[in-house]
Design an enzyme around this catalytic site. Structure first.
Site, PDB file in Angstrom:
ATOM      1  N   THR A  71       0.830  -1.205   0.000  1.00 28.16           N
ATOM      2  CA  THR A  71       0.000   0.000   0.000  1.00 28.16           C
ATOM      3  C   THR A  71       0.862   1.252   0.000  1.00 28.16           C
ATOM      4  O   THR A  71       0.619   2.193  -0.776  1.00 28.16           O
ATOM      5  CB  THR A  71      -0.935   0.009   1.224  1.00 28.16           C
ATOM      6  N   SER A 199       4.609  -6.878  -0.816  1.00 28.47           N
ATOM      7  CA  SER A 199       4.367  -7.004   0.625  1.00 28.47           C
ATOM      8  C   SER A 199       4.853  -8.369   1.080  1.00 28.47           C
ATOM      9  O   SER A 199       4.413  -9.399   0.546  1.00 28.47           O
ATOM     10  CB  SER A 199       2.873  -6.860   0.960  1.00 28.47           C
ATOM     11  N   ALA A 200       5.724  -8.396   2.088  1.00 27.39           N
ATOM     12  CA  ALA A 200       6.317  -9.654   2.539  1.00 27.39           C
ATOM     13  C   ALA A 200       5.291 -10.627   3.105  1.00 27.39           C
ATOM     14  O   ALA A 200       5.456 -11.845   3.006  1.00 27.39           O
ATOM     15  CB  ALA A 200       7.388  -9.364   3.591  1.00 27.39           C
ATOM     16  N   CYS A 327      -9.167  -6.048   2.456  1.00 37.63           N
ATOM     17  CA  CYS A 327      -9.401  -4.616   2.645  1.00 37.63           C
ATOM     18  C   CYS A 327     -10.877  -4.255   2.505  1.00 37.63           C
ATOM     19  O   CYS A 327     -11.270  -3.122   2.755  1.00 37.63           O
ATOM     20  CB  CYS A 327      -8.570  -3.815   1.652  1.00 37.63           C
TER      21      CYS A 327
END
Length: 387
Positions: A71, A199-200, A327
């Site tokens: 994000t 994103s990990a 989300c």
């Protein structure tokens, strides 16, 4: 109660090896910006991961900028393109992740940027002919922002072809690759994308750690000021343990990519067969049931009955799934993706469910899911007959 986790597109369990590496990194408390040995030891940890990630993506270390998540990466890229690179028009789709969609809306509202939406067809695909035609319709500075794999239905974009079209028409290209990095072998030396995000926690790494790929020739500038960290593209003390965790998770994912992807695709195929057998009339949204056309970790199911409480009912049986993207969880209205794919009659008579897998998912877990879905579906069938 046995618990079953089938929401891996939202986040994944942290790998034990990642935890071990992060704990070790936490013992090094130095600030990476300090010039003494404590700081330099921390700096070395970060730069080792940067080189590793760059090698995996076939780019230079200077093009990997560590952030807190996808994000943040997407926000930084889109906003800086408008504020610093002179972008006046953004071409995108209405089914992008919220962090992209809302950022683009903000740029239209606050910066008067023209926004052109490429409407997907009923399978969720974007017309590349329409993209090319739109690019040729104006010579204003343009950014194209299209995700590599849709986080709800898994549809895969031909990212190399889109990047080439953008390059041929003088446009910048940003792709949200959060769902695909470390799940696919991506070579940015062959794919001329300008910007990408990661994103990990989507591949068994820690939450709060990610990176942006920023092509060094782009000229992108920082939005967060106050220090020279991250090649002066993101000020602020780096999350050393989080970056180390990202590096270990990506190492594990890439080392085991063939074995993991083979297992997960087999689990996905098994899920399609078992749900089809257990719930007559079930359908699959977009191209999520098509191997090769969709990401192997995601299956978007359309149940042939209306049940807004399906997620809660499954959770009460110990099964974690999603009714959309993470989300959008908790929202009572359909997601934008479902609004694009289904008409009003379908929306009022069906229930979407996203099942997403990891290399830890087993056939026994899928059997349990299908047994519960079968019971829920039978209950709705009885209700309809009695009604």
């Amino acid at each position: 109660m046995k618990k079953i986790y089938l929401d891996n597109a939202a986040t994944t369990p942290l790998a034990d090896e990642v935890i071990t590496e992060m704990v070790s990194a936490m013992k090094n408390f130095g600030n990476p910006s300090s010039t003494h040995s404590y700081g330099q030891e921390a700096k070395i940890l970060i730069e080792n991961v940067r080189r590793q990630v760059a090698d995996d993506l076939k780019v230079t270390p200077a093009e990997i900028i560590f952030t807190s998540c996808g994000t943040e990466s997407n926000n930084m890229i889109i906003k800086s393109c408008v504020r610093n690179l002179g972008v006046q028009r953004i071409i995108t789709s209405p089914i992008e992740h919220k962090c992209v969609a809302e950022t683009i809306t903000e740029m239209r509202t606050r910066k008067n940027v023209e926004v052109v939406y490429l409407k997907p067809d009923k399978t969720g695909d974007i017309s590349l002919d329409e993209l090319e035609k739109t690019l040729k319709s104006s010579d204003v500075k343009t950014l194209v922002s299209l995700m590599h794999a849709n986080n709800e239905i898994g549809n895969l974009l031909d990212i190399k072809k889109v990047a080439t079209i953008c390059k041929e028409n003088g446009a910048l290209f940003h792709s949200d690759t959060v769902q695909t990095i470390a799940h696919m072998d991506i070579d940015f030396s062959e794919i001329p994308v300008d910007f990408a995000s990661c994103s990990a926690h989507k591949f068994h790494g820690p939450k709060g750690s990610g990176f942006a790929f920023i092509r060094k020739s782009s000229g992108l500038k920082s939005l967060i000021t106050g220090g020279p960290q991250e090649r002066s593209l993101r000020a602020g003390t780096e999350n050393v343990a989080g970056i180390v965790g990202l590096g270990k998770a990506m190492e594990l994912a890439m080392t085991n990519l063939d074995a993991y992807s083979k297992h997960i695709q087999e689990i996905k195929d098994y899920t399609i067969a078992r749900i089809t057998e257990s719930v007559p009339g079930v359908r699959f949204n977009g191209r999520s049931a098509e191997a090769g056309a969709s990401l192997y970790t995601v299956l978007s199911v359309l149940l042939p009955f209306k049940d807004p409480m399906i997620g809660m009912k499954l959770d009460m049986q110990g099964i974690a799934v999603s009714q959309g993207s993470a989300c959008s969880s908790g929202a009572s209205k359909p997601s934008m993706v479902m609004l694009m794919l289904l008409d009003d009659e379908e929306l009022n008579a069906t229930t979407p469910l996203r099942v997403s897998f990891s290399h830890l998912t087993t056939r026994e877990e899928i059997d349990d899911l299908c047994e519960v879905l079968k019971k829920i579906a039978s209950g709705h069938l009885i209700e309809n007959v009695n009604g």
